[in-house]
Write a protein that holds these residues in place. Structure first.
Motif, PDB file in Angstrom:
ATOM      1  N   ILE A 242      50.796 -63.398  46.303  1.00  0.00           N
ATOM      2  CA  ILE A 242      51.021 -64.835  46.444  1.00  0.00           C
ATOM      3  C   ILE A 242      52.401 -65.047  47.065  1.00  0.00           C
ATOM      4  N   ASP A 243      52.439 -65.746  48.186  1.00  0.00           N
ATOM      5  CA  ASP A 243      53.693 -66.028  48.878  1.00  0.00           C
ATOM      6  C   ASP A 243      54.200 -67.393  48.423  1.00  0.00           C
ATOM      7  N   PHE A 244      55.263 -67.400  47.633  1.00  0.00           N
ATOM      8  CA  PHE A 244      55.763 -68.666  47.083  1.00  0.00           C
ATOM      9  C   PHE A 244      56.467 -69.514  48.142  1.00  0.00           C
ATOM     10  N   GLN A 245      56.737 -68.923  49.303  1.00  0.00           N
ATOM     11  CA  GLN A 245      57.312 -69.690  50.411  1.00  0.00           C
ATOM     12  C   GLN A 245      56.210 -70.317  51.274  1.00  0.00           C
ATOM     13  N   ASP A 246      54.982 -69.857  51.087  1.00  0.00           N
ATOM     14  CA  ASP A 246      53.831 -70.400  51.812  1.00  0.00           C
ATOM     15  C   ASP A 246      52.651 -70.422  50.855  1.00  0.00           C
ATOM     16  N   ILE A 247      52.792 -71.180  49.777  1.00  0.00           N
ATOM     17  CA  ILE A 247      51.789 -71.183  48.713  1.00  0.00           C
ATOM     18  C   ILE A 247      50.444 -71.685  49.220  1.00  0.00           C
ATOM     19  N   ASP A 248      50.452 -72.503  50.271  1.00  0.00           N
ATOM     20  CA  ASP A 248      49.208 -73.048  50.816  1.00  0.00           C
ATOM     21  C   ASP A 248      48.515 -72.099  51.779  1.00  0.00           C
ATOM     22  N   GLN A 249      49.180 -70.979  52.100  1.00  0.00           N
ATOM     23  CA  GLN A 249      48.639 -70.027  53.074  1.00  0.00           C
ATOM     24  C   GLN A 249      48.183 -70.735  54.348  1.00  0.00           C
ATOM     25  N   VAL A 250      49.094 -71.475  54.927  1.00  0.00           N
ATOM     26  CA  VAL A 250      48.775 -72.221  56.141  1.00  0.00           C
ATOM     27  C   VAL A 250      48.279 -71.285  57.240  1.00  0.00           C
ATOM     28  N   SER A 251      48.851 -70.082  57.286  1.00  0.00           N
ATOM     29  CA  SER A 251      48.456 -69.121  58.312  1.00  0.00           C
ATOM     30  C   SER A 251      47.303 -68.227  57.860  1.00  0.00           C
ATOM     31  N   GLY A 252      46.814 -68.431  56.656  1.00  0.00           N
ATOM     32  CA  GLY A 252      45.713 -67.621  56.133  1.00  0.00           C
ATOM     33  C   GLY A 252      44.366 -68.243  56.436  1.00  0.00           C
ATOM     34  N   GLY A 253      43.344 -67.697  55.786  1.00  0.00           N
ATOM     35  CA  GLY A 253      41.994 -68.213  55.981  1.00  0.00           C
ATOM     36  C   GLY A 253      41.407 -68.716  54.676  1.00  0.00           C
ATOM     37  N   PRO A 254      40.238 -69.370  54.735  1.00  0.00           N
ATOM     38  CA  PRO A 254      39.642 -69.957  53.534  1.00  0.00           C
ATOM     39  C   PRO A 254      39.293 -68.937  52.460  1.00  0.00           C
ATOM     40  N   VAL A 255      38.856 -67.736  52.859  1.00  0.00           N
ATOM     41  CA  VAL A 255      38.501 -66.710  51.882  1.00  0.00           C
ATOM     42  C   VAL A 255      39.747 -66.168  51.203  1.00  0.00           C
ATOM     43  N   SER A 256      40.797 -65.945  51.992  1.00  0.00           N
ATOM     44  CA  SER A 256      42.050 -65.459  51.434  1.00  0.00           C
ATOM     45  C   SER A 256      42.665 -66.492  50.498  1.00  0.00           C
ATOM     46  N   ARG A 257      42.596 -67.757  50.877  1.00  0.00           N
ATOM     47  CA  ARG A 257      43.133 -68.811  50.014  1.00  0.00           C
ATOM     48  C   ARG A 257      42.350 -68.884  48.700  1.00  0.00           C
ATOM     49  N   TYR A 258      41.043 -68.724  48.792  1.00  0.00           N
ATOM     50  CA  TYR A 258      40.225 -68.698  47.575  1.00  0.00           C
ATOM     51  C   TYR A 258      40.616 -67.517  46.693  1.00  0.00           C
ATOM     52  N   GLY A 259      40.771 -66.345  47.311  1.00  0.00           N
ATOM     53  CA  GLY A 259      41.158 -65.159  46.560  1.00  0.00           C
ATOM     54  C   GLY A 259      42.481 -65.334  45.853  1.00  0.00           C
ATOM     55  N   SER A 260      43.439 -65.978  46.513  1.00  0.00           N
ATOM     56  CA  SER A 260      44.742 -66.204  45.901  1.00  0.00           C
ATOM     57  C   SER A 260      44.633 -67.126  44.685  1.00  0.00           C
ATOM     58  N   SER A 261      43.776 -68.133  44.782  1.00  0.00           N
ATOM     59  CA  SER A 261      43.617 -69.039  43.641  1.00  0.00           C
ATOM     60  C   SER A 261      42.998 -68.318  42.455  1.00  0.00           C
ATOM     61  N   LYS A 262      42.115 -67.362  42.724  1.00  0.00           N
ATOM     62  CA  LYS A 262      41.482 -66.609  41.648  1.00  0.00           C
ATOM     63  C   LYS A 262      42.406 -65.525  41.097  1.00  0.00           C
ATOM     64  N   LEU A 263      43.235 -64.958  41.956  1.00  0.00           N
ATOM     65  CA  LEU A 263      44.282 -64.055  41.473  1.00  0.00           C
ATOM     66  C   LEU A 263      45.204 -64.817  40.533  1.00  0.00           C
ATOM     67  N   ALA A 264      45.537 -66.041  40.902  1.00  0.00           N
ATOM     68  CA  ALA A 264      46.398 -66.877  40.064  1.00  0.00           C
ATOM     69  C   ALA A 264      45.773 -67.130  38.699  1.00  0.00           C
ATOM     70  N   ASN A 265      44.434 -67.288  38.640  1.00  0.00           N
ATOM     71  CA  ASN A 265      43.759 -67.482  37.355  1.00  0.00           C
ATOM     72  C   ASN A 265      43.991 -66.303  36.411  1.00  0.00           C
ATOM     73  N   ILE A 266      43.935 -65.092  36.949  1.00  0.00           N
ATOM     74  CA  ILE A 266      44.125 -63.898  36.122  1.00  0.00           C
ATOM     75  C   ILE A 266      45.577 -63.766  35.697  1.00  0.00           C
TER      76      ILE A 266
END
Length: 323
Positions: free
Chosen positions: A162-186
């Protein structure tokens, strides 16, 4: 033996909240809890859909004690207001979520997947913790529980997590953003256990004031429910490859080839929140179908990342006036 809801005890007198309880595995989680005589709140942003789900449950369980709790995960003020409604709570199932949706920011300023799947549930849990700690003082250890529904998609994230300087993953993709939200759950679950999972942890942590009550124990778990036959992937977007893959997975998940029925996909979270076979040594565990302790990714076990995520979220919520 494989867990089934039939093995759940009589839950009379118990109170549960299931977010996203109007559809999919959230609905079947609420249905089974109600069928075992618990009082259940369905957290949903749609009053119409929530009331329809309650009627469905009562059609099957006429004596079910099920109530609508309106909360819109895209509006953090709504989450805070919902948390203030119940003063006695034994189980919280943070189940609501969206998957691989188009990049969009909520009115609160966060990427929608990260807010709906993670931030809103962190905030809900934070505001409900005093209630749950208070409830735990009058129960046996582990009767009070918190379950965060994650996904094995938590492994589909950048190497840094998780990049706290780019928490929205503006340069990422929808699957990666979803994965980050689920990593955050754990990570959220792991830090919850560290801070509030035992009386000792709570007694030395001043983040949430609950007087002198330090008895009882709250048990927690995160989990991957399995690929269920639901419409979770219906909003997937991104590259042509992502759209095709999402469409294929969505279609396959609705067959007997790889998908669990919504009923069976709910089993693991039912096990975590209410089964007597979920024991103290499982506190903080990551589970996979059906009701099996599993090992998440190394990033999900990173204690520093969990601490940093908690502190980032807490600071954001303080700055927004949500806590």
């Amino acid at each position: 033996m494989v867990f089934t809801p039939e093995s759940l005890p009589n839950l009379e007198g118990m109170v549960y909240l299931v977010t996203g309880g109007n559809a999919g595995i959230g609905f079947h989680t609420a249905l089974q809890l109600a069928a075992h005589h618990a009082k259940v709140y369905l957290g949903t942003r749609s009053k119409v859909k929530g009331e329809a789900a309650i009627q469905q449950i009562k059609n099957q369980q006429p004596d079910a004690e099920v109530y609508l709790l309106e909360m819109d995960m895209t509006k953090l003020r709504s989450v805070v207001a919902a948390a203030e409604q119940e003063k006695h709570l034994h189980g919280l199932v943070n189940n609501a979520g969206v998957m691989a949706t188009p990049f969009e920011k909520t009115a609160d300023g966060y990427e929608s997947q990260f807010q709906i799947n993670y931030i809103s549930h962190w905030l809900l849990t934070y505001h409900l913790l005093p209630t749950m700690i208070e409830t735990a003082t009058d129960t046996s250890p582990g009767v009070v529980r918190i379950v965060n529904v994650a996904s094995n998609a938590h492994m589909n994230v950048p190497s840094f997590g998780i990049d706290f300087q780019d928490i929205d993953q503006v340069s990422g993709g929808p699957v990666s953003r979803y994965g980050s939200s689920k990593l955050a759950n754990i990570l959220h679950t792991n830090e919850l256990v560290k801070r509030y999972g035992t009386p000792t942890a709570r007694s030395i942590d001043n983040a949430i004031s609950v007087g002198n009550h330090v008895n009882g124990e709250i048990w927690m778990a995160s989990l991957h429910p399995g690929m269920a036959k639901t419409n979770l992937l219906s909003g997937a977007t991104g590259s042509l490859f992502v759209r095709i893959a999402a469409g294929l997975l969505s279609a396959l998940s609705k067959t007997s080839l790889i998908g669990l029925s919504p009923e069976k996909a709910a089993y693991t979270q039912l096990f975590a929140v209410a089964s007597q076979d979920f024991t103290r040594d499982m506190n903080g565990a990551y589970l996979e179908p059906i009701a099996q302790v599993a090992k998440p990714s190394k990033l999900a076990e990173n204690t520093q990342l969990a601490k940093d995520l908690w502190e980032w979220t807490e600071n954001e919520m303080k700055m927004g006036g949500f806590i």
